[in-house]
Design an enzyme around this catalytic site. Sequence first.
Site, PDB file in Angstrom:
ATOM      1  N   GLU A  46       0.825  -1.207   0.000  1.00 54.46           N
ATOM      2  CA  GLU A  46       0.000   0.000   0.000  1.00 54.46           C
ATOM      3  C   GLU A  46       0.858   1.256   0.000  1.00 54.46           C
ATOM      4  OE1 GLU A  46      -2.263  -2.954   2.738  1.00 54.46           O
ATOM      5  OE2 GLU A  46      -0.210  -2.615   2.013  1.00 54.46           O
ATOM      6  N   CYS A  79      -0.706   0.614   7.393  1.00 57.19           N
ATOM      7  CA  CYS A  79      -1.199   0.890   6.045  1.00 57.19           C
ATOM      8  C   CYS A  79      -2.643   1.387   6.046  1.00 57.19           C
ATOM      9  CB  CYS A  79      -1.065  -0.349   5.174  1.00 57.19           C
ATOM     10  SG  CYS A  79       0.656  -0.749   4.782  1.00 57.19           S
ATOM     11  N   ARG A 179      12.101 -22.387  -7.584  1.00 54.06           N
ATOM     12  CA  ARG A 179      13.101 -22.213  -6.527  1.00 54.06           C
ATOM     13  C   ARG A 179      13.174 -20.752  -6.071  1.00 54.06           C
ATOM     14  NH1 ARG A 179      18.548 -25.641  -8.291  1.00 54.06           N
ATOM     15  NH2 ARG A 179      17.686 -27.737  -7.953  1.00 54.06           N
ATOM     16  N   LEU A 199      21.525 -26.527  -5.966  1.00 56.17           N
ATOM     17  CA  LEU A 199      20.360 -26.027  -5.227  1.00 56.17           C
ATOM     18  C   LEU A 199      20.240 -24.503  -5.295  1.00 56.17           C
ATOM     19  CD1 LEU A 199      20.577 -28.313  -2.050  1.00 56.17           C
ATOM     20  CD2 LEU A 199      19.339 -28.727  -4.186  1.00 56.17           C
TER      21      LEU A 199
END
Length: 314
Positions: A46, A79, A179, A199
């Site tokens: 926001e 917000c 990932r 990885l």
Amino acid sequence: MAAALALSERSRGRTAPNPNVGCVIVQAGRVVGRGWTQPGGRPHAEAMALAQAGDAARGATAYVTLEPCAHASPRGPACSGLLIDAGISRAVIALGDPDPRTDGQGIARLRATGIEVDTGIGEAGARRAMAGFLTRCAKGRPQVTLKLATSLDGCIALASGESRWITGPEARAHAHLERSRHEAILVGRRTYEIDVPKLDVRLAGLESRSPRRILLSTGTGTTGSEAIASPERIADLGGVDHVLVEGGAETAAAFLRAGLVDRLLLYRAPILIGAGKRALGDIALGDLSAAHGRWTLSDSRTLGSDRVEVYERA
């Protein structure tokens, strides 16, 4: 709201412990502000959208994927207060915030100042987009996605262990994108030692979004990785709302036996292997009837010559 949800997906896996929220501000049929939660959780969606909209936010409609927060923080203002101060006339909110510091109070603050509030628009999409945050709130642990890349007959490698590559480049690129949307990636120690997987994320421009490397092991971690002794210990991973489990077969089975898999990411290549290594170990299934009704297909698409299917726990 669909646009706001798309924006929220940009920061999935980068905002924990904050939710990945999207916000669009519309004035007289024209988008004047867009925002999404930034890496590390601030600024909020926001705040970003309002900064872009400026004076055009007065009298506008704000579309937000999660209830605007009601609590002030040392890292930034609430917000709901920002929206009130900006002078919006209407707020469309997909989903209430389960955080007890907000939980209805943000909506109440908006309505108390005369702002029209509509809720529940795009709720299903918001729940899917912020599943990691919502799982952490409800269950005290990250959302778990189990990724499997198999042949048509359910193998993940030849009998010799050779597995590069089961799927083609398009499917592998999609897996790297997945990932990048997780804070942590997990494999068993045996898989790590035998396959020596990197990885990481190897997509141009997204290399910095490589997840933390976690080993399922009773031993210690290795250089560049951490170790947890059991699937249940994912709850102890700080700053992690999304875990991607990539193998091997016994690690995948351990998470399924523990009832900790929320989402299945199944890549299937149009090949047959026969006497190869199976995708899963024993998941302690008592009878066949218990296997039914557990998973719901949420997405399916073709990636090159391969197929990917996404299932969510029913």
